[in-house]
Write a protein that holds these residues in place. Structure first.
Motif, short mmCIF file in Angstrom:
data_model
loop_
_atom_site.label_atom_id
_atom_site.label_comp_id
_atom_site.label_asym_id
_atom_site.label_seq_id
_atom_site.Cartn_x
_atom_site.Cartn_y
_atom_site.Cartn_z
N GLY A 118 -12.67 -3.41 17.55
CA GLY A 118 -13.83 -3.99 18.96
C GLY A 118 -14.92 -4.78 18.37
N CYS B 237 -10.08 -7.79 18.14
CA CYS B 237 -9.37 -7.43 20.15
C CYS B 237 -10.81 -7.87 20.09
CB CYS B 237 -9.28 -6.34 20.41
SG CYS B 237 -7.49 -5.09 19.91
N SER B 238 -11.19 -8.44 20.92
CA SER B 238 -12.14 -8.62 21.75
C SER B 238 -12.83 -7.52 22.85
CB SER B 238 -12.54 -10.51 22.87
OG SER B 238 -13.08 -10.95 23.52
N GLY B 239 -14.27 -7.57 22.84
CA GLY B 239 -14.96 -6.26 23.66
C GLY B 239 -14.80 -5.60 22.69
N ASP B 240 -13.36 -3.47 23.34
CA ASP B 240 -13.45 -2.73 22.54
C ASP B 240 -12.36 -2.86 22.55
OD1 ASP B 240 -14.70 0.47 21.79
OD2 ASP B 240 -12.10 0.90 22.77
N VAL C 31 -10.72 -0.81 25.23
CA VAL C 31 -10.66 -1.39 26.83
C VAL C 31 -9.88 -2.48 26.75
CG1 VAL C 31 -12.51 -2.05 28.22
CG2 VAL C 31 -12.91 -0.13 27.30
N TYR C 32 -8.27 -2.09 27.45
CA TYR C 32 -7.90 -3.62 27.29
C TYR C 32 -7.48 -4.22 26.19
CZ TYR C 32 -9.40 -3.07 32.36
OH TYR C 32 -9.33 -2.93 33.90
N GLY C 33 -7.61 -3.41 25.17
CA GLY C 33 -7.02 -3.95 23.83
C GLY C 33 -6.06 -3.13 23.23
N THR D 218 -17.96 -3.66 24.71
CA THR D 218 -17.01 -4.28 25.93
C THR D 218 -17.87 -4.98 26.94
OG1 THR D 218 -15.45 -4.07 27.46
CG2 THR D 218 -17.11 -2.07 26.98
N TYR E 7 -12.92 -7.29 35.33
CA TYR E 7 -12.47 -8.21 34.86
C TYR E 7 -11.24 -9.14 34.77
CZ TYR E 7 -14.32 -5.54 30.80
OH TYR E 7 -15.78 -4.80 29.66
N THR F 213 -17.17 -12.40 33.38
CA THR F 213 -17.20 -10.59 34.56
C THR F 213 -17.48 -10.31 35.68
OG1 THR F 213 -16.95 -9.89 31.81
CG2 THR F 213 -17.48 -8.11 33.35
#
Length: 251
Positions: free
Chosen positions: A9, A80-83, A86-88, A119, A168, A228
């Motif tokens: 992340g 992955c962007s963010g975490d 989490v949607y990754g 995230t 999101y 967001t």
């Protein structure tokens, strides 16, 4: 020996918002794998690395590439962007794991390491103030993998449960009216049009921009895929321009 796959992340992509674990994983990797846009954010930080990218909608191909590199003995940083959870890409990597454990390789579950990141719900909340300081949920408005009927049920349930909400993927070229539709659903589910809300664009990147407003105003807002959105609960307030969801302390 098979290499280690670090599912990283990376937060919004700026080094200042990456964890030390994330940076160390990329430094130690033989190859960095990711969506082209995300890899472009870190290429200058690790110019000596091997990179492998695929465009959007080729997520499974990226996962398989990570396993193929690991079978060759290479350590991989799958960013992955963010975490990543989490949607990754953490989930599809584990979904594919049995296939590669049973194949002719040294890969086991110990070859997969998930490293957390910041995230957008967390980083965006910090910009707006304290919008998720009590019970909250995260809902994606993208119906690419989730039917809109399911998204609608989740929005209604979140309002009925009086959760603060982080939305999101509120808009895109093909889904330009989805935020409006979501706001209408929440209003129909009982949310007051004056409920405190906010949104943040380009969190942690150049051009970060935030707005606080009411749910009624949010319905008319123009946002993009880098935004967001935060919906307060029934007790949330806008205090001196900041969106605050109170915990309940006697002040």
């Amino acid at each position: 020996m098979a290499g280690i796959i670090y599912i990283v992340g990376m937060g919004p992509g700026d080094k200042s918002m990456m964890t030390a674990q994330a940076i160390e994983a990329m430094e130690n990797a033989d190859v960095i794998v990711g969506y082209t846009v995300y890899v472009d954010l870190v290429k200058d930080l690790f110019p000596e690395k091997e990179f492998f990218t695929t465009p959007m909608r080729q997520e499974v191909e990226r996962c398989r590439a990570c396993y193929d590199f690991a079978k060759e003995g290479k350590n991989v940083a799958f960013i992955c962007s963010g975490d990543a959870g989490v949607y990754g890409m953490a989930a599809p990597m584990y979904e594919l794991l049995p296939e590669y454990v049973n194949a002719d390789s040294d890969i086991t579950e110990d070859n997969i390491v998930v490293l957390p990141g910041v995230t957008a719900a967390i980083s965006g909340a910090a910009v707006l103030g304290a919008p998720i300081n009590h019970d909250f949920c995260v809902i994606s408005l993208s119906d690419l993998l989730t039917p809109w009927e399911v998204i609608e049920k989740r929005l209604k349930a979140a309002i009925m449960g009086d959760f603060a909400i982080a939305l999101y993927n509120p808009s895109s070229k093909k889904r330009h009216d989805y935020l409006r539709k979501a706001c209408e659903i929440m209003l129909e589910a009982g949310a007051d049009e004056n409920r405190a809300c906010g949104y943040v664009e380009n969190i942690g990147r150049a051009g970060t921009h935030s707005v606080t407003l009411t749910l009624g105003e949010l319905k008319e807002a123009q946002v993009n895929m880098f935004t967001t959105v935060f919906i307060g609960n029934s007790k949330s307030e806008i205090i001196k321009g900041k969106l605050v969801t109170k915990r309940g302390y006697q002040i």
